[in-house]
Write an enzyme that holds these catalytic residues in place. Sequence first.
Site, PDB file in Angstrom:
ATOM      1  CG  HIS A 283      -1.840   1.148   1.331  1.00  0.00           C
ATOM      2  ND1 HIS A 283      -3.152   1.088   0.938  1.00  0.00           N
ATOM      3  CD2 HIS A 283      -1.642   2.427   1.738  1.00  0.00           C
ATOM      4  CE1 HIS A 283      -3.720   2.264   1.102  1.00  0.00           C
ATOM      5  NE2 HIS A 283      -2.826   3.100   1.602  1.00  0.00           N
ATOM      6  CD  GLU A 284       1.479   3.617   3.646  1.00  0.00           C
ATOM      7  OE1 GLU A 284       1.670   4.677   3.011  1.00  0.00           O
ATOM      8  OE2 GLU A 284       0.436   3.391   4.286  1.00  0.00           O
ATOM      9  CG  HIS A 287       0.389   6.244  -0.688  1.00  0.00           C
ATOM     10  ND1 HIS A 287      -0.618   6.989  -1.260  1.00  0.00           N
ATOM     11  CD2 HIS A 287      -0.196   5.550   0.320  1.00  0.00           C
ATOM     12  CE1 HIS A 287      -1.766   6.747  -0.620  1.00  0.00           C
ATOM     13  NE2 HIS A 287      -1.538   5.876   0.340  1.00  0.00           N
ATOM     14  CD  GLU A 313      -5.666   5.515   0.249  1.00  0.00           C
ATOM     15  OE1 GLU A 313      -4.700   6.281   0.448  1.00  0.00           O
ATOM     16  OE2 GLU A 313      -5.848   4.467   0.897  1.00  0.00           O
TER      17      GLU A 313
HETATM   18 ZN    ZN Z   1      -3.064   5.246   1.690  1.00  0.00          ZN
END
Ligand code: ZN
Length: 522
Positions: A283-284, A287, A313
């Site tokens: 997830h990170e 980003h 996101e």
């Molecule tokens: Zn996030």
Amino acid sequence: MTPATAVAGLVGDFVQQLQHLQRLKERLTEIHNVNAARAVLNWDQSTYMPPGGAAARANQLATLGAIGHRAFVDPETARLLEGAEREVRAAGLDADSDEARLVHVTRRDYDQATRVPADFVEEMARAHALAYEAWVAARAANNFADFAPWLRKNVELARRQAGYLGYTEHPYDALLDQYEPDATIAQVQPLFDHLRAALVPLLRDITAHVDRVDDAVLHRPYDKETQLRFSEDVVRQFGYDFARGRLDLTVHPFATSFSRDDVRITTRVDPQFLQVCLMGTMHEAGHGLYEQGIGANLAGTPLAGAASLGIHESQSRLWENVVGRSESFWRHYVPLAQRAFPAALGDTDAETLYRAFNKVSPSQIRIEADEVTYNLHLMLRFELERKLLEGSLAVDDLPEAWNAAMQDYLGITPLNDAEGVLQDMHWSGGLIGYFPTYTIGTVLSVQFYEAAVRDAPEIPDGIARADFAPLLGWLQERIYRHGRKFTPDELVRRATGRSIDPEPYLRYLRDKFGRLYGLSEG
Ligand code: ZN
């Protein structure tokens, strides 16, 4: 005049023509540097700072914050900006050029930053800091009543803030616009209504067959260091560049950028649950890939950032869910995972792991939610905060409204306030109007992926071989390199051919979870 002096004269004219723009850029880069230094201190605070540093660090952050803010709202910025606007018009620069867009985005930021009076900004900062402390204590004591007066104050401040920022239809629009430029309730509400109408029945069908997917294999002992190394290998393979990034441990994982060449991510590890570190890191890294992919031509300017929180996101959700929770991903990674964790995974296969990582179960906590229930958590928050802002819901009635909505959407009731209405920090920190960006991101993650596969049909086969370059290349070209040059809607239309559309996301969920849970089999 010699040819050389003629050229020098022309260059001189051009520089003369754009001298305000040039000075504006220099000023904005200085402000950018102050903000980046502040981000380094923030990162340090969350990773390595000894606890004793907290008080001094708060002062350092406040000082740098004030320096950056004062320099930006200074009348000198306005003077340079007006000059730059004239120069860009006079030079006839393309409206999509970096220069024209820089001036446009800076105007938007400047107007937003100067509409709210400085003493009100200070009043808000103080109230939010106190409300945050009250929230931490109220959550620990499991008592919403302790937090209620602070939340009442934050709601009142949010109303005043919306008044300063300005809006045409709904005060909520002014707040949402800070995180998702140009988004309004008029667009978001029908999107949410449409999603809810599809998700609630889908979840009901799934919960009638909960036993069809089992995630027991994830709840075994997994060595902490090995989890970290494995997650690191996966995101390196995604294309996250460790020469321009690093991975550290924190309680609440995040990604932060000081420049496109120094973008850091953090994660956490649960030695009894494989999902936390691996999915959190993916997830990170999503980003991080976005921030590392921003064009070098935009470095040091206000354009060197994400188009919006929703677009940001969309990238974390895309890499975590659409890629990391896909069947093809696990076909490739199962032997590697088995080699890393022979005791826990020796007896497993790709199908078992794929199913385990996609188990759906309505739970109390948003950040632990699966792909199907996640947006229901967000809709509930959006609806409640909208009503708080309008005044149609009183703060004292919030826990009851929260529990009723949880029952309505997810079929469960929180055991207590700590697990219910007090679980998120957002409202304590004054972040009202923030939650919809998570939903926008989730919806866009699939819309982007669908468009990418349409343009580059080799993407799914690539994922099955851990060759993520075709996907990353498309995202880089269509999204990352543009930074903040385009508004979210412009970016989405340029990349996918249309504005935000929930259909790809709903198709994806129905198809994926329909197969996982055998829903067509009744
Ligand atoms: Zn996030």
